[in-house]
Design a protein around this motif. Structure first.
Motif, mmCIF file in Angstrom:
data_model
loop_
_atom_site.group_PDB
_atom_site.id
_atom_site.type_symbol
_atom_site.label_atom_id
_atom_site.label_comp_id
_atom_site.label_asym_id
_atom_site.label_seq_id
_atom_site.Cartn_x
_atom_site.Cartn_y
_atom_site.Cartn_z
ATOM 1 N N PHE A 119 6.291 11.274 120.091
ATOM 2 C CA PHE A 119 5.262 12.270 119.830
ATOM 3 C C PHE A 119 3.917 11.567 119.680
ATOM 4 O O PHE A 119 3.774 10.678 118.834
ATOM 5 N N GLN A 244 1.526 20.816 119.686
ATOM 6 C CA GLN A 244 2.641 19.977 119.258
ATOM 7 C C GLN A 244 3.445 20.665 118.155
ATOM 8 O O GLN A 244 4.680 20.587 118.143
ATOM 9 N N HIS A 245 2.747 21.360 117.256
ATOM 10 C CA HIS A 245 3.456 22.071 116.174
ATOM 11 C C HIS A 245 4.312 23.198 116.739
ATOM 12 O O HIS A 245 5.444 23.416 116.291
ATOM 13 N N LEU A 248 7.407 21.578 118.227
ATOM 14 C CA LEU A 248 8.318 21.123 117.172
ATOM 15 C C LEU A 248 9.019 22.298 116.501
ATOM 16 O O LEU A 248 10.205 22.227 116.174
ATOM 17 N N ARG A 251 11.755 23.511 118.852
ATOM 18 C CA ARG A 251 12.857 22.569 118.939
ATOM 19 C C ARG A 251 13.680 22.540 117.654
ATOM 20 O O ARG A 251 14.917 22.450 117.687
ATOM 21 N N PHE A 279 12.340 16.378 114.279
ATOM 22 C CA PHE A 279 11.154 17.157 114.622
ATOM 23 C C PHE A 279 10.134 17.089 113.498
ATOM 24 O O PHE A 279 9.552 18.088 113.093
ATOM 25 N N VAL A 282 6.861 19.558 111.640
ATOM 26 C CA VAL A 282 6.966 21.003 111.448
ATOM 27 C C VAL A 282 6.234 21.432 110.177
ATOM 28 O O VAL A 282 5.553 22.461 110.159
#
Length: 332
Positions: A119, A244-245, A248, A251, A279, A282
């Protein structure tokens, strides 16, 4: 309608005997020696440990600032209560890398798992490196990709920036590792045109091909990282952080390996590994919930629909052409 998650969940449910497990041995805080030295398990050509070693070696060469993550203190080595299955967790960070982490699982019955991801820091809109490999004595299920941080179905600029030059690399493996069957648009929206999604019976030949693909994709990601320039525009950094959040959050909620972890180490530890380790971010990168991002999953009472797939068309063959253009007739 089948999804990637349901395929993997089916494999797991037939591999791990469904039974309650007693308390784990208290070793979650044991520090894992995630070195780049060869380990005895790497003598087994079908082991995924050589994948982890390659990733660490190459990253260390590309960025001299690779150091262990603070997560390493809490997430390292675990022994499942069956006494036969070992979980190894490694985590690192570097100037452009928020988190490089891997979870590998090996059992004496031939089951192996590798979940390795990188990431980027939110100042970079780099794709997310993603390698998810699930293996039993009879079946391999593989996902290998540079997951797009931003939309590649509609945002031409982002696709041109990161994927145009990499399409030939993806095409190199389309015949060697053919499309693995039905995927819904819910899964595809987090994949790039160069995704490798495949299933095959385990063999040394296929394992070598997969290792070759892993090395090529990993080096491609490192090359993108080397060229990446730090973003200074606050609004764009905010967009990167939220993207990206969102990734995550999806996922963590949809992780197909959660049930396996729960059976091996119990629900509490499994949730911790998924949300804090696999992850990570988050809780740290944003405050939006899964339903804020994906309201279509809300059911009566405000809870989340637990079905793996609820909307979207299913694609039985690769829905991108040789130029990386999406050719599915619908995408919702």
């Amino acid at each position: 309608m089948e999804s990637l998650s349901s395929s993997i969940s089916t494999l797991f449910s037939t591999t791990i005997e469904q039974q309650p497990y007693p308390m784990l041995s208290n070793n979650i805080n044991t520090r894992c020696h995630c070195s780049m030295k060869k380990t005895p398990t790497q003598d087994n050509v079908l082991s995924y440990q050589k994948f982890v070693k390659f990733a660490l070696d190459e990253t260390n060469l590309s960025t001299k600032g690779l150091v262990p993550s603070y997560l390493q203190e809490e997430f390292s080595t675990l022994k499942a209560v069956d006494g036969k299955t070992e979980l190894k967790m490694c985590s690192f960070q570097a100037p452009k890398i928020r988190l490089l982490r891997s979870l590998s699982i090996e059992s004496s019955d031939g089951m192996q798992v590798l979940d390795l991801a990188i990431f980027p820091e939110v100042e970079y809109d780099l794709p997310i490196f993603c390698a998810n490999f699930f293996t039993t004595v009879n079946t391999n299920i593989v996902v290998l990709d540079l997951n797009p941080l931003h939309d590649v179905m509609n945002e031409t600029r982002y696709k041109e920036k990161y994927y145009k030059s990499l399409i030939p690399l993806g095409l190199k493996y389309t015949e060697l590792l053919p499309w693995g069957g039905k995927l819904t648009s819910e899964s595809l929206k987090f994949f790039s045109p160069m995704v490798i999604w495949t299933k095959f019976s385990p063999s040394h030949e296929k394992h070598d091909i997969l290792f070759s693909a892993f090395k090529d994709y990993f080096k491609a990601w490192l090359s993108l990282m080397d060229q990446a320039k730090e973003e200074t525009d606050i609004s764009q950094i905010g967009l990167n952080r939220e993207a990206q959040h969102r990734y995550l959050t999806w996922r963590a909620q949809k992780d197909p390996g959660y049930n396996l972890l729960k059976r091996l180490i119990g629900e509490t530890l499994a949730k911790g590994i998924v949300n804090k380790f696999l992850f990570n971010g988050v809780k740290e990168l944003g405050t939006k919930t899964f339903l804020d991002y994906f309201p279509e999953y809300e059911v009566e009472g405000g809870s989340i629909n637990e079905k793996r797939s609820i909307v979207g068309k299913s694609f039985e063959s690769r829905p991108w052409d040789t130029r990386g253009v999406f050719v599915g007739d619908t995408f919702s």
